[in-house]
Scaffold this motif. Sequence first.
Motif, PDB file in Angstrom:
ATOM      1  N   GLU A   9       4.209  11.713  10.113  1.00  0.00           N
ATOM      2  CA  GLU A   9       5.976  11.690   9.786  1.00  0.00           C
ATOM      3  C   GLU A   9       7.296  12.478  10.603  1.00  0.00           C
ATOM      4  O   GLU A   9       7.062  13.432  10.519  1.00  0.00           O
ATOM      5  CB  GLU A   9       6.130  11.787   8.224  1.00  0.00           C
ATOM      6  N   HIS A  45      -2.027  10.400   9.689  1.00  0.00           N
ATOM      7  CA  HIS A  45      -0.823  10.743   9.373  1.00  0.00           C
ATOM      8  C   HIS A  45       0.742  11.351  10.110  1.00  0.00           C
ATOM      9  O   HIS A  45       0.513  11.939   9.591  1.00  0.00           O
ATOM     10  CB  HIS A  45      -0.406   9.861   8.069  1.00  0.00           C
ATOM     11  N   HIS A  88       5.384   1.906   5.693  1.00  0.00           N
ATOM     12  CA  HIS A  88       4.551   2.955   6.381  1.00  0.00           C
ATOM     13  C   HIS A  88       6.134   3.866   6.798  1.00  0.00           C
ATOM     14  O   HIS A  88       6.859   3.757   7.563  1.00  0.00           O
ATOM     15  CB  HIS A  88       3.680   3.171   7.486  1.00  0.00           C
ATOM     16  N   THR A  89       5.396   4.920   5.822  1.00  0.00           N
ATOM     17  CA  THR A  89       6.656   5.860   6.417  1.00  0.00           C
ATOM     18  C   THR A  89       6.919   7.253   7.835  1.00  0.00           C
ATOM     19  O   THR A  89       7.785   7.235   8.039  1.00  0.00           O
ATOM     20  CB  THR A  89       7.385   7.145   5.189  1.00  0.00           C
ATOM     21  N   TYR A  94      -0.795  12.190   0.244  1.00  0.00           N
ATOM     22  CA  TYR A  94      -0.783  12.801   1.269  1.00  0.00           C
ATOM     23  C   TYR A  94      -2.596  13.714   1.961  1.00  0.00           C
ATOM     24  O   TYR A  94      -3.053  13.977   3.060  1.00  0.00           O
ATOM     25  CB  TYR A  94      -0.005  13.205   2.097  1.00  0.00           C
ATOM     26  N   SER A 118       0.932  -1.311   0.121  1.00  0.00           N
ATOM     27  CA  SER A 118       0.307  -0.006  -0.414  1.00  0.00           C
ATOM     28  C   SER A 118       0.757   1.194  -0.507  1.00  0.00           C
ATOM     29  O   SER A 118       0.638   2.585  -0.288  1.00  0.00           O
ATOM     30  CB  SER A 118      -1.254   0.273   1.121  1.00  0.00           C
ATOM     31  N   TRP A 119       1.874   1.018   0.160  1.00  0.00           N
ATOM     32  CA  TRP A 119       2.504   2.257   0.262  1.00  0.00           C
ATOM     33  C   TRP A 119       4.151   2.055  -1.387  1.00  0.00           C
ATOM     34  O   TRP A 119       4.505   1.218  -0.794  1.00  0.00           O
ATOM     35  CB  TRP A 119       4.277   2.669   1.716  1.00  0.00           C
ATOM     36  N   SER A 120       4.307   3.569  -1.255  1.00  0.00           N
ATOM     37  CA  SER A 120       5.158   3.458  -2.582  1.00  0.00           C
ATOM     38  C   SER A 120       6.735   3.609  -2.430  1.00  0.00           C
ATOM     39  O   SER A 120       7.304   2.843  -3.537  1.00  0.00           O
ATOM     40  CB  SER A 120       5.303   4.978  -2.892  1.00  0.00           C
TER      41      SER A 120
END
Length: 440
Positions: free
Chosen positions: A416, A414, A333-334, A363, A327-329
């Motif tokens: 980061e 989310h 999960h960043t 995002y 699901s994450w590029s």
Amino acid sequence: MAVRGRHRRRQQSRFNRASLTVTAGGAGLALPLVAAGTADAASADTWAKVAACESSGDWSVNTGNGYYGGLQFKQSTWEAYGGSAYAGRADLATKDQQIAVAEKVLDGQGPGAWPACSQKAGLTRGGPAPVAPEAAQAPRPATSQAATPTTTPQSKAGTAEMYTVVRGDTLSQIADDQRVKGGWQRLYQANRAQVGADPDLIVPGQRLQLKPGATATPQSRPAPKAKDRTGPEPTGKPAAEKAADAARAKAVAARKAAEAKKAEEAKKAEEGRKAAAAKKAEQAAAAKKAEAARKAEQAKKAAAPRTTLSSPVDAGPSTPYRASGASWSKGYHTGVDFPVPTGTSVKAAASGTVVSAGWGGSYGYQVVIKHADGKYSQYAHLSALTVRGGQSVQAGQRIARSGSTGNSTGPHLHFEVRTGPGFGSDIDPLAYLRGGGVKV
């Protein structure tokens, strides 16, 4: 015998403070009996202890619960015992004036007028009297001899003019035992001013006049005049008179049984009130202990080192940092997700300058802040922004509201932390927060 009435509740509710009783047992409510003099005086230090228990020592307290002053006088009690000579209410009088009125209450009702606090303060009958307060008032009535407590009437039938009421007495019982001519009705009429409007309400310590102006003596029937009779004299009472005597005896027995039942019910009610008062005092002590623990915890938190960072939301994390998946590029999960409803306040993790505030593609709406330590924090999937680019913010300041914009499966934040302004320089955000003293 002093009136065994009630002056205090607490507490809140707290207690039954009036003084009325059905029988002279101290249970229920009792008419106030003003007794002058200082035979039952207590020291000023003892009264201070009672006030500390009743009102935390605040002699001017008026909480609006119907009880006033340091010793928590009910207005009717204050007026009945001469308090109006000092002030309209107890909380408007001085400490010495309140003690002066309390001495009269103690004289008339005994320490039971403050059921819980008199025991804690050691308030008893007797002891040194406090200094009389300076006030413009009528002189206190002359000291009268206090009734001696007893369990039986002090007067003997046929010789006494006065009788002191004891626990369990009723007017009908006194009239029968003392052979009062005219029964309880005559006894009540002779003492109406002392007893009050209800003949059933008498209290221990009241002095009753058995017969105004003369002693109450047993009444004897005159001997019947001799009559000429033929045949033998009749023996025994006629059947009608016997039946009447039996009916009277049955009525007296029924009345006494009813009085005994009422006295037992009053006793149980009094015991219930005392148990409730004890339970309330126990609950108050527990609440006081809990409050002390709460304050100690607050003091502990205040003494703890202050954190330099702030959690972005008041919630725990869900999807962890570096969770793997397609699901994450980057294949993982960043950041870390905080599941919160849309509209939840989002706060800056640390002081700094807003680098960008707007749409961030996958995002959604986002805010990126540069901090003094060279790190960058990102807040994504927002529903509303409250800052703009170039603006300075402080740690804990609201910068946006959470939402579910961009590539999102539901409302959440989310978060980061990066070493640079762009994607791909992420570090563990929770480790960053914990390093600044945040418990998350």
